[in-house]
Structures are given as C-alpha cells and as structure tokens.
Design a protein around this motif. Structure first.
Motif, PDB file in Angstrom:
ATOM      1  N   ARG A  54       0.838  -1.197   0.000  1.00  0.00           N
ATOM      2  CA  ARG A  54       0.000   0.000   0.000  1.00  0.00           C
ATOM      3  C   ARG A  54       0.873   1.247   0.000  1.00  0.00           C
ATOM      4  O   ARG A  54       1.960   1.269   0.568  1.00  0.00           O
ATOM      5  N   SER A  55       0.383   2.303  -0.639  1.00  0.00           N
ATOM      6  CA  SER A  55       1.072   3.587  -0.585  1.00  0.00           C
ATOM      7  C   SER A  55       0.940   4.161   0.824  1.00  0.00           C
ATOM      8  O   SER A  55      -0.137   4.126   1.421  1.00  0.00           O
ATOM      9  N   GLN A  56       2.044   4.697   1.327  1.00  0.00           N
ATOM     10  CA  GLN A  56       2.075   5.206   2.688  1.00  0.00           C
ATOM     11  C   GLN A  56       2.708   6.591   2.731  1.00  0.00           C
ATOM     12  O   GLN A  56       3.446   6.982   1.828  1.00  0.00           O
ATOM     13  N   CYS A  57       2.385   7.312   3.801  1.00  0.00           N
ATOM     14  CA  CYS A  57       3.087   8.558   4.066  1.00  0.00           C
ATOM     15  C   CYS A  57       4.543   8.224   4.366  1.00  0.00           C
ATOM     16  O   CYS A  57       4.815   7.358   5.212  1.00  0.00           O
ATOM     17  N   PRO A  58       5.511   8.866   3.712  1.00  0.00           N
ATOM     18  CA  PRO A  58       6.918   8.549   3.963  1.00  0.00           C
ATOM     19  C   PRO A  58       7.376   8.915   5.365  1.00  0.00           C
ATOM     20  O   PRO A  58       8.414   8.440   5.818  1.00  0.00           O
ATOM     21  N   SER A  59       6.598   9.737   6.079  1.00  0.00           N
ATOM     22  CA  SER A  59       6.989  10.163   7.419  1.00  0.00           C
ATOM     23  C   SER A  59       6.370   9.292   8.513  1.00  0.00           C
ATOM     24  O   SER A  59       7.067   8.673   9.305  1.00  0.00           O
ATOM     25  N   CYS A  60       5.023   9.176   8.528  1.00  0.00           N
ATOM     26  CA  CYS A  60       4.352   8.448   9.606  1.00  0.00           C
ATOM     27  C   CYS A  60       3.991   7.020   9.234  1.00  0.00           C
ATOM     28  O   CYS A  60       3.473   6.270  10.072  1.00  0.00           O
ATOM     29  N   GLN A  61       4.234   6.634   7.966  1.00  0.00           N
ATOM     30  CA  GLN A  61       3.985   5.270   7.484  1.00  0.00           C
ATOM     31  C   GLN A  61       2.512   4.866   7.509  1.00  0.00           C
ATOM     32  O   GLN A  61       2.188   3.678   7.476  1.00  0.00           O
ATOM     33  N   THR A  62       1.611   5.834   7.575  1.00  0.00           N
ATOM     34  CA  THR A  62       0.186   5.539   7.557  1.00  0.00           C
ATOM     35  C   THR A  62      -0.272   5.250   6.132  1.00  0.00           C
ATOM     36  O   THR A  62       0.089   5.968   5.205  1.00  0.00           O
ATOM     37  N   ASP A  63      -1.064   4.183   5.957  1.00  0.00           N
ATOM     38  CA  ASP A  63      -1.596   3.870   4.632  1.00  0.00           C
ATOM     39  C   ASP A  63      -2.486   5.007   4.149  1.00  0.00           C
ATOM     40  O   ASP A  63      -3.313   5.548   4.908  1.00  0.00           O
ATOM     41  N   LEU A  64      -2.325   5.374   2.892  1.00  0.00           N
ATOM     42  CA  LEU A  64      -3.101   6.473   2.333  1.00  0.00           C
ATOM     43  C   LEU A  64      -4.463   5.974   1.872  1.00  0.00           C
ATOM     44  O   LEU A  64      -4.594   4.884   1.321  1.00  0.00           O
ATOM     45  N   THR A  65      -5.478   6.797   2.085  1.00  0.00           N
ATOM     46  CA  THR A  65      -6.834   6.463   1.667  1.00  0.00           C
ATOM     47  C   THR A  65      -7.011   6.805   0.195  1.00  0.00           C
ATOM     48  O   THR A  65      -6.220   7.565  -0.378  1.00  0.00           O
ATOM     49  N   PRO A  66      -8.061   6.263  -0.464  1.00  0.00           N
ATOM     50  CA  PRO A  66      -8.305   6.621  -1.874  1.00  0.00           C
ATOM     51  C   PRO A  66      -8.401   8.128  -2.099  1.00  0.00           C
ATOM     52  O   PRO A  66      -7.923   8.638  -3.118  1.00  0.00           O
ATOM     53  N   LYS A  67      -9.005   8.855  -1.155  1.00  0.00           N
ATOM     54  CA  LYS A  67      -9.123  10.303  -1.292  1.00  0.00           C
ATOM     55  C   LYS A  67      -7.758  10.975  -1.309  1.00  0.00           C
ATOM     56  O   LYS A  67      -7.551  11.992  -1.979  1.00  0.00           O
ATOM     57  N   GLN A  68      -6.809  10.403  -0.574  1.00  0.00           N
ATOM     58  CA  GLN A  68      -5.471  10.976  -0.503  1.00  0.00           C
ATOM     59  C   GLN A  68      -4.595  10.572  -1.683  1.00  0.00           C
ATOM     60  O   GLN A  68      -3.450  11.013  -1.778  1.00  0.00           O
ATOM     61  N   LEU A  69      -5.138   9.753  -2.582  1.00  0.00           N
ATOM     62  CA  LEU A  69      -4.381   9.280  -3.737  1.00  0.00           C
ATOM     63  C   LEU A  69      -4.889   9.848  -5.062  1.00  0.00           C
ATOM     64  O   LEU A  69      -4.422   9.447  -6.125  1.00  0.00           O
ATOM     65  N   ILE A  70      -5.850  10.763  -5.007  1.00  0.00           N
ATOM     66  CA  ILE A  70      -6.360  11.358  -6.245  1.00  0.00           C
ATOM     67  C   ILE A  70      -5.262  12.225  -6.869  1.00  0.00           C
ATOM     68  O   ILE A  70      -4.761  13.143  -6.223  1.00  0.00           O
TER      69      ILE A  70
END
Length: 262
Positions: A54-70
C-alpha cells in the motif's frame, strides 16, 4: 480505431486520456521511489514490492486512503502535507503526476486516436520513469532501458514506424557513439563524463527513432545540457555539481518527435 472513436467529441477523448495519464502518474510516483531502492533484488521480489504494498506517508507510514491518492487534487487539497501527521509531502508527487499526464497526451496530439499513438504512449511512460529516476539518483536502470530498447525494435519490426534496419543500426550506433565519447573523455581528462546507463538509453532511442535521429537528439541534448550547466554554475558557483545527462537525451528525443510529426 479512429472510426470507432469518431462518435465521441475530441474534448471527451482527450479528457479521458489525461485522466488515465494522471492515474499512471500517481503509480509512477511510487515506482520511481521504490525501483532505485530495489536494485539487486530478484524480479519476483521487485514485482511483489511494487504490486502488493500500500502507498504510505513517507513520514508516519500511515496507509493512504483513496481520497489521498487522487492525482494532483490530493496534493493541492491538503496543501502539500500529509493528512494524518501534517508533515510536508514533497512536490515531486504533484510534478510527476502532471508530467505523466502531459506525456500521455502527447502521442494522441501528434498522431490522433490511432494505434501508433497507443504504442508511443508506452515509450512515453518508460521515458517518464527514466527521466525522474535519473534526475533524483543519477541512475538509469537496465530494467528500464533494456526493455525499452527491445520494445523499440519489436514495434518497428512489426509496425514499421521506422525501417527495422535503421532501428537496428540506431540501437548499435547509439550505444557505440556514447561509449566512444565516454572513453575519449576519460582518456583525455582521467574523469568519467557519463555512465553506461546513458549508452543504453541512447541505444533505446536509436531503436525507436532510427539512426538518422541520433545526431539531432544528441545535439539538442548537448546544447540544453551545456545551458543547464552554465545556469547551475551561475546560481551555485563553485558548489555546482554533476548532473544527469539522461534527461537531456530524453528532451532531445521529445523535441525530434514533435518536430517530425507536428
């Protein structure tokens, strides 16, 4: 294909192609980040890392939601920051998505809604990946340049956009010409002016465009490279550093493609 698509207005077709390009651009932001870090891994391991993570924030490693991947929208909407931790997200994501979208549109602008345009989109996508990775890491991966070379020879052998003999000579001449420049410069100065990845990229461009296009591509690349080097020295002075040559070869190829077909 043109007859089949004639029922749709051009603006709708271009919009659809742009969206496809932006979606691939979003994927390429991940690919260009991970590929240089997977050098030495087996092919299956690379495919698994690319496809199943899954795509993640490079800082906090949180998985990105579909809204954050537009594509484009997410970076602008969140003002270039992670929605979870607020850390600034590099602008590379925005620019790679935009660059890929424009490169995806370019063949259709030049060749219309044709099979040729579809095949040249594959070239554009390879060039995007090589361009970004070389700028960021001064590295042209064999896993990109060699398949691009093989694809160029295959396309011209089947569809004949360039005579296959010219394409084969172009591949050989592209590699050999920069190899000779490399060794001539090294013997004269004791320094390496470019890497072997540049030879393979130039060979791939020769396979796509034929040997006749190599000289103008190299001339444009050299002139733009010299201009960039002078500009870099003017801004950074003694702190100026070496820069990748691959992106300038790509700019030369794009210039020739546009000038020959527009």
């Amino acid at each position: 294909m043109s007859n089949l698509l004639a029922i749709y207005p051009d603006w709708l077709l271009y919009s659809f192609i742009a969206v496809i390009g932006l979606l691939f651009g979003s994927f390429f932001t991940m690919v260009t980040w991970r590929m240089p870090r997977m050098v030495g891994m087996g092919l299956l391991a690379q495919i698994k890392a690319m496809s199943w993570s899954r795509s993640q924030c490079p800082s906090c490693q949180t998985d990105l939601t579909p809204k954050q991947l537009i594509p484009l929208f997410s970076w602008l909407f969140y003002r270039g920051r992670c929605a979870n931790c607020g850390t600034r997200v590099p602008s590379r994501y925005f620019w790679i998505e935009l660059f890929t979208g424009l490169m995806t549109l370019l063949p259709f602008v030049l060749f219309g809604f044709t099979e040729k345009a579809l095949l040249y989109v594959l070239l554009m996508w390879f060039l995007v990946l090589i361009f970004v990775i070389d700028i960021e890491h001064q590295l042209i991966l064999d896993s990109l340049s060699l398949p691009l070379l093989a694809l160029g020879l295959t396309v011209n052998a089947i569809w004949g956009f360039v005579d296959i003999k010219s394409a084969a000579i172009g591949a050989a001449a592209g590699y050999l010409s920069l190899w000779l420049v490399f060794w001539g410069f090294k013997l004269a100065t004791g320094k390496e002016g470019m890497g072997y990845g540049d030879f393979k990229l130039f060979a791939a461009l020769g396979a796509w465009f034929g040997w006749q296009a190599l000289s103008p591509i190299l001339l444009i690349a050299a002139l733009t490279g010299i201009f960039w080097g002078i500009l870099q020295m003017a801004v950074q002075g003694a702190q100026s550093r070496q820069f990748a040559f691959g992106p300038f070869l790509i700019l030369g190829a794009l210039a020739i493609l546009v000038l020959q077909n527009y």
